[in-house]
Design a protein around this motif. Sequence first.
Motif, PDB file in Angstrom:
ATOM      1  N   ILE A   1       0.844  -1.194   0.000  1.00  0.00           N
ATOM      2  CA  ILE A   1       0.000   0.000   0.000  1.00  0.00           C
ATOM      3  C   ILE A   1       0.880   1.244   0.000  1.00  0.00           C
ATOM      4  O   ILE A   1       0.630   2.215  -0.694  1.00  0.00           O
ATOM      5  CB  ILE A   1      -0.936   0.011   1.225  1.00  0.00           C
ATOM      6  CG1 ILE A   1      -1.772  -1.269   1.280  1.00  0.00           C
ATOM      7  CG2 ILE A   1      -1.834   1.241   1.204  1.00  0.00           C
ATOM      8  CD1 ILE A   1      -2.635  -1.505   0.067  1.00  0.00           C
ATOM      9  N   ALA A   2       1.929   1.182   0.839  1.00  0.00           N
ATOM     10  CA  ALA A   2       2.919   2.265   0.897  1.00  0.00           C
ATOM     11  C   ALA A   2       4.212   1.678   1.430  1.00  0.00           C
ATOM     12  O   ALA A   2       4.212   1.014   2.461  1.00  0.00           O
ATOM     13  CB  ALA A   2       2.435   3.404   1.798  1.00  0.00           C
ATOM     14  N   GLY A   3       5.299   1.891   0.732  1.00  0.00           N
ATOM     15  CA  GLY A   3       6.596   1.434   1.204  1.00  0.00           C
ATOM     16  C   GLY A   3       6.873  -0.025   0.964  1.00  0.00           C
ATOM     17  O   GLY A   3       7.789  -0.396   0.241  1.00  0.00           O
ATOM     18  N   ASP A   4       6.099  -0.895   1.596  1.00  0.00           N
ATOM     19  CA  ASP A   4       6.315  -2.327   1.498  1.00  0.00           C
ATOM     20  C   ASP A   4       5.018  -3.009   1.934  1.00  0.00           C
ATOM     21  O   ASP A   4       4.100  -2.367   2.443  1.00  0.00           O
ATOM     22  CB  ASP A   4       7.474  -2.746   2.407  1.00  0.00           C
ATOM     23  CG  ASP A   4       8.070  -4.105   2.028  1.00  0.00           C
ATOM     24  OD1 ASP A   4       7.459  -4.826   1.218  1.00  0.00           O
ATOM     25  OD2 ASP A   4       9.139  -4.459   2.558  1.00  0.00           O
ATOM     26  N   CYS A   5       4.975  -4.344   1.750  1.00  0.00           N
ATOM     27  CA  CYS A   5       3.780  -5.091   2.182  1.00  0.00           C
ATOM     28  C   CYS A   5       3.835  -5.428   3.666  1.00  0.00           C
ATOM     29  O   CYS A   5       2.863  -5.926   4.225  1.00  0.00           O
ATOM     30  CB  CYS A   5       3.603  -6.363   1.354  1.00  0.00           C
ATOM     31  SG  CYS A   5       4.940  -7.567   1.548  1.00  0.00           S
TER      32      CYS A   5
END
Length: 377
Positions: free
Chosen positions: A72-76
């Motif tokens: 979603i943002a940055g990483d899972c």
Amino acid sequence: MAGYIFTLNNIDSLNKIIEDGIYSTNLNIPKNNTWKPHHEGTLADYLSMTEGDNVYFFIKRKIYGIGKLITIAGDCKLLNFPKADIPIVNDYKNLQDKMILNSSEENLKNRFLCTFIGAPAFFKEGIDMDDVLESNPNAFKMLRVLWKLSFIKIDDIENKALFDMILKSNEKYINNHLFHFNFSSNMHNRVKQLYNEEYTLNSKNTLILAAQNNEIKHEMAIEASLIDYIKKNSSGIFGRWDYLSHQVVASPFKPVDYMDKMDVFGYRFIEGYKSTISKYLVVEIKKDVANVDVVNQVMKYVDWVNREYSYGDYNMIEAFIVAKDFEMEVIELKDSIAKRNFTQGRRPPISHEWSNLRLIKYSYNIDSQQLEFEEVI
């Protein structure tokens, strides 16, 4: 793709977690503000997560699916709040606005989280565990030892068998949303709003807390850091691995309390062919000096991987022992102890010799706050 099966207590929890599209393990913070091995092991499990891995839930002998991890943002996988990977008791009122999961003070126990969506959907019809195991007995290894674990990681073969079973059982409901658990984008939007680098999940703070001069006090902290290192350094000393798993059960038919677990297991595919495995990885870790017994231990795991995965082809296995140092006897005897002779083919049979065990020294760099690795030749 690999898969994760998360254990829950009730359907209400399942409804809420699928609606949010976020799973987080509850972790009690130790009174002495020090991570215990099971905390570090949980971190290692999260660090092994990769976008696209499938997601399932297990409640009262039934498995519900199917989802997949997404960024979603940055990483899972993320921290629930800044510095959540430091084992201190936080003040909920002061921290609430920075927490992704923040509905109550209980969410302070949610330190690490992962984000997912239905893929194609989470079906309301759960599948009985026994029916799953009977559907493809040869495929399921880790699923048989799910009992008393908060979650497990399953490999591509086991994941494919579970995915197929759930999808076939729910084929008539694939496009019927009445038979799907509901999802809301509200919590995923909250992730987007809050995310910055402070929510990044890595092993750095865990190493700092476990370090004593240039040594690490906990083997589990080394495991977490090693998984983190391998995923970020595909051209490093350990090479590229498409699948990594922490604490794989190498003796699944023993009673649960006596299971024999290898520290890190993995495999990589032939470059460009994601359905064909090239090599398997076996890693045994010792925080102190490794002796000959460690060599015998890792060879037991090599034999198990050969029997369960490479089916007689030892050349598919790469093995490592990671330790602070090695007794001279280990270095002198490695090539004679860590050796396997095997035969392949029939017309004519061809003899081979396996001796692919590598000895790796670790040290903790106080300045960079990272582990460094050096091969013993």
